[in-house]
Design an enzyme around this catalytic site. Structure first.
Site, short mmCIF file in Angstrom:
data_model
loop_
_atom_site.label_atom_id
_atom_site.label_comp_id
_atom_site.label_asym_id
_atom_site.label_seq_id
_atom_site.Cartn_x
_atom_site.Cartn_y
_atom_site.Cartn_z
N LYS A 172 14.30 22.02 49.78
CA LYS A 172 13.86 22.90 48.85
C LYS A 172 14.48 22.36 47.51
O LYS A 172 13.85 22.17 46.28
CB LYS A 172 13.89 24.34 48.99
CG LYS A 172 13.58 25.21 47.83
CD LYS A 172 11.80 24.93 47.56
CE LYS A 172 11.39 25.67 46.49
NZ LYS A 172 11.47 27.08 46.71
N LYS A 241 18.31 28.06 38.25
CA LYS A 241 19.34 28.49 39.47
C LYS A 241 19.19 27.37 40.51
O LYS A 241 20.17 26.92 40.93
CB LYS A 241 19.20 29.93 40.13
CG LYS A 241 19.92 30.10 41.36
CD LYS A 241 19.11 30.87 42.22
CE LYS A 241 18.12 30.14 43.27
NZ LYS A 241 17.46 31.10 44.20
#
Length: 293
Positions: A172, A241
């Site tokens: 991811k 993030k």
């Protein structure tokens, strides 16, 4: 052991959509969110909103959709919760994007208590969560994945087992680092086209029929960026993030990523005009400020 009751922790746009997909698939769904404002939409969707302790004690399997690794760890190790259970093995499906190190450590903690963790970050956004058509990239034990296969099938159109614990999050982070860079480059390419006299829509028609295409140009540009709606449901803060995690992973792995590192700097430098609460697709806005006025 049968799976009847699924607990979903984190009922934001992604979590609520996943909970609704599970309910539609025939599961009893327990839901919890730190914000009580999520109770009304959850109950309206038929989800039993309950306190965290009850959910952790009663659910046959768990789905987490939380912002940060620290939130995942805090929920999974909450006193009197999952670690105190011995009635059955509970598999946690963590759809959050986390760092692989935290995932591996938490997986070992849960395994020692007789439970399991799958790091299963997702792609597809809120619409995919609501439709049960997400793509999931899964790290963990194959046997644990098969044990919760009915849950994964309810949530996703494609669930790929990419490797052991932590592998899902690595996949991811690699994916989102590319997305972050593609938003920058595609936005700049459309800015060039417009400045040189070719409308962005016309340029996209060529790019999407040629080799420069990507999910940014094929999906995000026509859906959210060209119309100027910027409402994909994923925030710039969450992308920052993820980019930060990817750059940290590169440092830990001893590899240099000069172009991606520059893209990460551009995301940070964009804070004055793109707040963390803004939609992340604003990073590819090719219009000059005066054009948007």
């Amino acid at each position: 052991m049968q799976l009847r009751s699924i607990g979903v922790v984190g009922l934001g746009q992604m979590g609520l959509g996943m909970a609704a997909s599970l309910l539609r698939a025939g599961f009893t769904v327990l839901g919890h969110d730190i914000s009580d404002t999520r109770r009304a939409p959850a109950e309206a969707a038929g989800i039993a909103f309950t306190d965290l302790a009850t959910l952790l004690r009663q659910a046959d399997a768990l789905v987490f959709s939380l912002p940060f690794a620290r939130d995942v760890e805090a929920v999974a190790t909450a006193p009197g919760g999952l670690l105190a259970r011995s009635d059955r093995k509970v598999v946690v499906i963590d759809t959050s994007t986390s760092d692989p190190g935290t995932t591996r450590r938490l997986a070992a903690t849960l395994a020692a208590a007789g439970h399991a963790l799958l790091d299963a970050p997702v792609s597809g956004g809120p619409s995919g969560a609501a439709a049960g058509s997400l793509t999931m990239m899964i790290g963990g034990e194959a046997a644990d994945l098969e044990a919760v296969r009915p849950v994964l099938d309810a949530l996703s159109a494609k669930a790929v087992h990419v490797g052991p614990s932590g592998a899902g999050n690595i996949a991811k982070l690699v994916n989102n680092m590319l997305v972050a860079a593609h938003l920058v480059t595609t936005g700049e390419a459309m800015r060039l086209a417009e400045a040189a006299g070719l409308p962005a829509e016309a340029a996209l028609g060529v790019v999407n029929a040629a080799t420069g295409r990507s999910a940014i140009s094929e999906v995000m540009m026509p859906r959210w960026i060209v119309p100027g709606s910027f409402d994909s449901g994923f925030s710039a803060g969450l992308m920052r993030k993820d980019v930060t995690l990817a750059i940290a992973l590169a440092a830990e792995s001893g590899v240099e990523l000069p172009l991606c590192a520059h893209a990460a700097r551009l995301w940070e430098e964009a804070r004055p005009r793109i707040a963390d609460t803004d939609d992340f697709t604003r990073m590819a806005d090719y219009r000059r400020p005066e054009d948007a006025a």
